[in-house]
Design a protein around this motif. Structure first.
Motif, PDB file in Angstrom:
ATOM      1  N   ARG A  26     -23.511  -0.490  22.374  1.00 39.73           N
ATOM      2  CA  ARG A  26     -23.414  -0.069  20.905  1.00 39.73           C
ATOM      3  C   ARG A  26     -21.713   0.587  20.753  1.00 39.73           C
ATOM      4  N   THR A  27     -21.786   1.598  21.375  1.00 35.62           N
ATOM      5  CA  THR A  27     -20.295   2.725  21.123  1.00 35.62           C
ATOM      6  C   THR A  27     -19.231   2.044  21.880  1.00 35.62           C
ATOM      7  N   ASP A  28     -18.061   1.996  21.255  1.00 35.68           N
ATOM      8  CA  ASP A  28     -17.015   1.702  21.993  1.00 35.68           C
ATOM      9  C   ASP A  28     -16.636   2.702  22.858  1.00 35.68           C
ATOM     10  N   PRO A  29     -16.013   2.502  24.132  1.00 37.28           N
ATOM     11  CA  PRO A  29     -15.621   3.420  24.986  1.00 37.28           C
ATOM     12  C   PRO A  29     -14.547   4.375  24.456  1.00 37.28           C
ATOM     13  N   ALA A  30     -13.694   3.584  23.543  1.00 43.08           N
ATOM     14  CA  ALA A  30     -12.675   4.332  22.788  1.00 43.08           C
ATOM     15  C   ALA A  30     -13.078   5.389  21.836  1.00 43.08           C
ATOM     16  N   ALA A  31     -14.363   5.306  21.398  1.00 40.40           N
ATOM     17  CA  ALA A  31     -14.919   6.415  20.782  1.00 40.40           C
ATOM     18  C   ALA A  31     -15.011   7.882  21.366  1.00 40.40           C
ATOM     19  N   HIS A  32     -15.269   7.673  22.683  1.00 41.72           N
ATOM     20  CA  HIS A  32     -15.533   8.708  23.633  1.00 41.72           C
ATOM     21  C   HIS A  32     -14.016   9.614  23.591  1.00 41.72           C
ATOM     22  N   ALA A  33     -13.006   8.849  23.623  1.00 47.29           N
ATOM     23  CA  ALA A  33     -11.486   9.500  23.655  1.00 47.29           C
ATOM     24  C   ALA A  33     -11.426  10.287  22.157  1.00 47.29           C
ATOM     25  N   GLU A  34     -11.736   9.293  21.161  1.00 52.59           N
ATOM     26  CA  GLU A  34     -11.706   9.967  19.681  1.00 52.59           C
ATOM     27  C   GLU A  34     -12.633  11.040  19.383  1.00 52.59           C
ATOM     28  N   ALA A  35     -13.889  11.127  20.200  1.00 47.74           N
ATOM     29  CA  ALA A  35     -14.604  12.067  19.942  1.00 47.74           C
ATOM     30  C   ALA A  35     -14.206  13.542  20.588  1.00 47.74           C
ATOM     31  N   GLN A  36     -13.268  13.354  21.764  1.00 44.40           N
ATOM     32  CA  GLN A  36     -12.881  14.437  22.466  1.00 44.40           C
ATOM     33  C   GLN A  36     -11.834  15.112  21.664  1.00 44.40           C
ATOM     34  N   GLU A  37     -10.866  14.115  21.002  1.00 44.02           N
ATOM     35  CA  GLU A  37     -10.061  14.875  20.034  1.00 44.02           C
ATOM     36  C   GLU A  37     -10.711  15.632  18.957  1.00 44.02           C
ATOM     37  N   VAL A  38     -11.390  14.849  18.341  1.00 45.19           N
ATOM     38  CA  VAL A  38     -12.123  15.488  17.135  1.00 45.19           C
ATOM     39  C   VAL A  38     -12.915  16.937  17.329  1.00 45.19           C
ATOM     40  N   LEU A  39     -13.591  16.733  18.490  1.00 45.13           N
ATOM     41  CA  LEU A  39     -14.557  18.198  18.894  1.00 45.13           C
ATOM     42  C   LEU A  39     -14.085  18.976  19.721  1.00 45.13           C
ATOM     43  N   GLY A  40     -12.930  18.512  20.393  1.00 44.00           N
ATOM     44  CA  GLY A  40     -12.310  19.472  21.399  1.00 44.00           C
ATOM     45  C   GLY A  40     -13.194  19.833  22.621  1.00 44.00           C
ATOM     46  N   ARG A  41     -14.014  19.214  22.944  1.00 46.43           N
ATOM     47  CA  ARG A  41     -15.045  19.163  24.102  1.00 46.43           C
ATOM     48  C   ARG A  41     -14.684  17.986  25.193  1.00 46.43           C
ATOM     49  N   PRO A  42     -14.690  18.473  26.392  1.00 47.66           N
ATOM     50  CA  PRO A  42     -14.578  17.225  27.505  1.00 47.66           C
ATOM     51  C   PRO A  42     -15.624  16.256  27.402  1.00 47.66           C
ATOM     52  N   VAL A  43     -15.539  14.971  27.209  1.00 48.29           N
ATOM     53  CA  VAL A  43     -16.538  14.071  27.165  1.00 48.29           C
ATOM     54  C   VAL A  43     -16.786  13.254  28.388  1.00 48.29           C
ATOM     55  N   ILE A  44     -17.788  12.973  29.024  1.00 48.15           N
ATOM     56  CA  ILE A  44     -18.013  12.109  30.251  1.00 48.15           C
ATOM     57  C   ILE A  44     -18.479  10.897  29.719  1.00 48.15           C
ATOM     58  N   SER A  45     -17.875   9.890  30.038  1.00 53.86           N
ATOM     59  CA  SER A  45     -18.268   8.688  29.849  1.00 53.86           C
ATOM     60  C   SER A  45     -19.297   8.019  30.875  1.00 53.86           C
ATOM     61  N   LEU A  46     -20.512   7.434  30.419  1.00 52.92           N
ATOM     62  CA  LEU A  46     -21.643   6.840  31.300  1.00 52.92           C
ATOM     63  C   LEU A  46     -21.882   5.314  30.551  1.00 52.92           C
ATOM     64  N   GLN A  47     -21.641   4.767  31.600  1.00 55.67           N
ATOM     65  CA  GLN A  47     -21.955   3.133  31.521  1.00 55.67           C
ATOM     66  C   GLN A  47     -23.494   2.697  31.400  1.00 55.67           C
ATOM     67  N   LEU A  48     -24.018   2.314  30.279  1.00 52.14           N
ATOM     68  CA  LEU A  48     -25.446   1.618  30.355  1.00 52.14           C
ATOM     69  C   LEU A  48     -25.288   0.303  30.671  1.00 52.14           C
ATOM     70  N   ILE A  49     -26.318  -0.269  31.374  1.00 52.68           N
ATOM     71  CA  ILE A  49     -26.277  -1.569  32.120  1.00 52.68           C
ATOM     72  C   ILE A  49     -27.608  -2.344  32.014  1.00 52.68           C
ATOM     73  N   ASP A  50     -28.590  -1.745  31.205  1.00 52.37           N
ATOM     74  CA  ASP A  50     -29.866  -2.356  31.029  1.00 52.37           C
ATOM     75  C   ASP A  50     -30.233  -2.381  29.516  1.00 52.37           C
ATOM     76  N   PRO A  51     -30.086  -3.611  28.946  1.00 48.06           N
ATOM     77  CA  PRO A  51     -30.229  -3.915  27.320  1.00 48.06           C
ATOM     78  C   PRO A  51     -31.317  -3.325  26.865  1.00 48.06           C
ATOM     79  N   ALA A  52     -32.571  -3.117  27.457  1.00 47.16           N
ATOM     80  CA  ALA A  52     -33.366  -2.288  27.261  1.00 47.16           C
ATOM     81  C   ALA A  52     -33.161  -1.070  26.657  1.00 47.16           C
ATOM     82  N   PHE A  53     -32.133  -0.348  27.389  1.00 43.59           N
ATOM     83  CA  PHE A  53     -31.804   1.092  27.048  1.00 43.59           C
ATOM     84  C   PHE A  53     -30.342   0.783  26.491  1.00 43.59           C
TER      85      PHE A  53
END
Length: 261
Positions: free
Chosen positions: A131-158
């Motif tokens: 669902r969420t684009d990885p580019a949103a992780h960088a955007e959220a970090q800029e907006v919120l000023g908190r380090p963002v750790i990207s985690l890749q989901l690989i099972d469509p059930a989750f």
């Protein structure tokens, strides 16, 4: 929270949605009310967002935004069927006086973001893959000023982070490793060596789609094994039946947007 007044399964945008099985709206409302009452009974304040006709998934209010320390990073849904929900959430936050930042990138709020204020100085965990684009992780970090750790989901059930991982308190998590890529699993092992590890049965019972206040862990009644695991870890499980909401691919956490002023 948003009551499931208009909740149906009219389309299928995740593997849990089956348009051939009718939703019992009255039962969904009853179960939602039980969740709301459970939260207020534990001392939490619940704000109610008015449901809108034509938006059957508004009950999954966690997807509408992500807030940290009074700043709200808004949602931008991947699927057009849910796009208008973001507008309703934005109106709520603006009316309540929050600092609201509209996103440029596709993200689905707390569906794919979790915040741990005392973990490693304060971390945002962020999921991507469905669902969420990885580019949103960088955007959220800029907006919120908190380090963002990207985690890749690989099972469509989750398909959202909140189906595979949850914050149990301000510094620890529970998660199902099989939902994540090997690299993301290693990151989680490194960051959270004391995490409560769930298995696939726990995740399929939506046992990770929970809400915790650091002491009470509210989770769906089907997740009995997960309840035992959090109890053994020192928390108090509180079970609520949300069988109807599971038909749309969500449970306790999906129904609750946590407000962090």
């Amino acid at each position: 929270m948003c009551p499931p007044k208009h909740f149906t399964v009219e389309y299928a945008i995740n593997p849990w949605m089956d348009t051939t099985v009718a939703v019992d709206t009255a039962l969904a409302l009853q179960q939602w009310e039980e969740l709301r009452t459970t939260l207020t009974g534990l001392g939490h304040v619940v704000h109610v967002l008015d449901p809108e006709p034509g938006l059957p998934d508004m009950v999954y209010s966690a997807n509408g935004a992500f807030s940290v320390d009074g700043t709200v990073y808004g949602a931008r849904f991947l699927h057009p069927q849910r796009a208008a929900e973001a507008v309703a959430h934005q109106a709520f936050y603006l009316a309540e006086g929050w600092k609201f930042v509209a996103p440029a990138q596709v993200n689905e709020g707390e569906g794919d973001f979790a915040y741990l204020p005392q973990a490693h100085g304060g971390l945002v965990l962020a999921g991507h893959g469905y669902r969420t684009d990885p580019a949103a992780h960088a955007e959220a970090q800029e907006v919120l000023g908190r380090p963002v750790i990207s985690l890749q989901l690989i099972d469509p059930a989750f398909y959202h982070l909140d189906t595979a991982l949850a914050a149990l308190d301000d510094q620890n998590v529970t998660y199902y490793p099989g939902a994540f890529s090997p690299g993301s699993q290693r990151v989680l092992e490194r960051l959270f060596p004391d995490a409560v590890i769930a298995d696939r049965d726990d995740a399929e019972a939506f046992g990770l789609n929970l809400v915790s206040d650091g002491r009470h862990v509210i989770l769906n009644t089907e997740a009995t094994a997960m309840g035992r695991k959090v109890r053994e870890a020192g928390y108090l499980p509180v079970h609520v039946d949300l069988s109807e909401l599971k038909r749309g691919g969500g449970s306790v956490k999906c129904a609750v947007a946590e407000l962090r002023p």
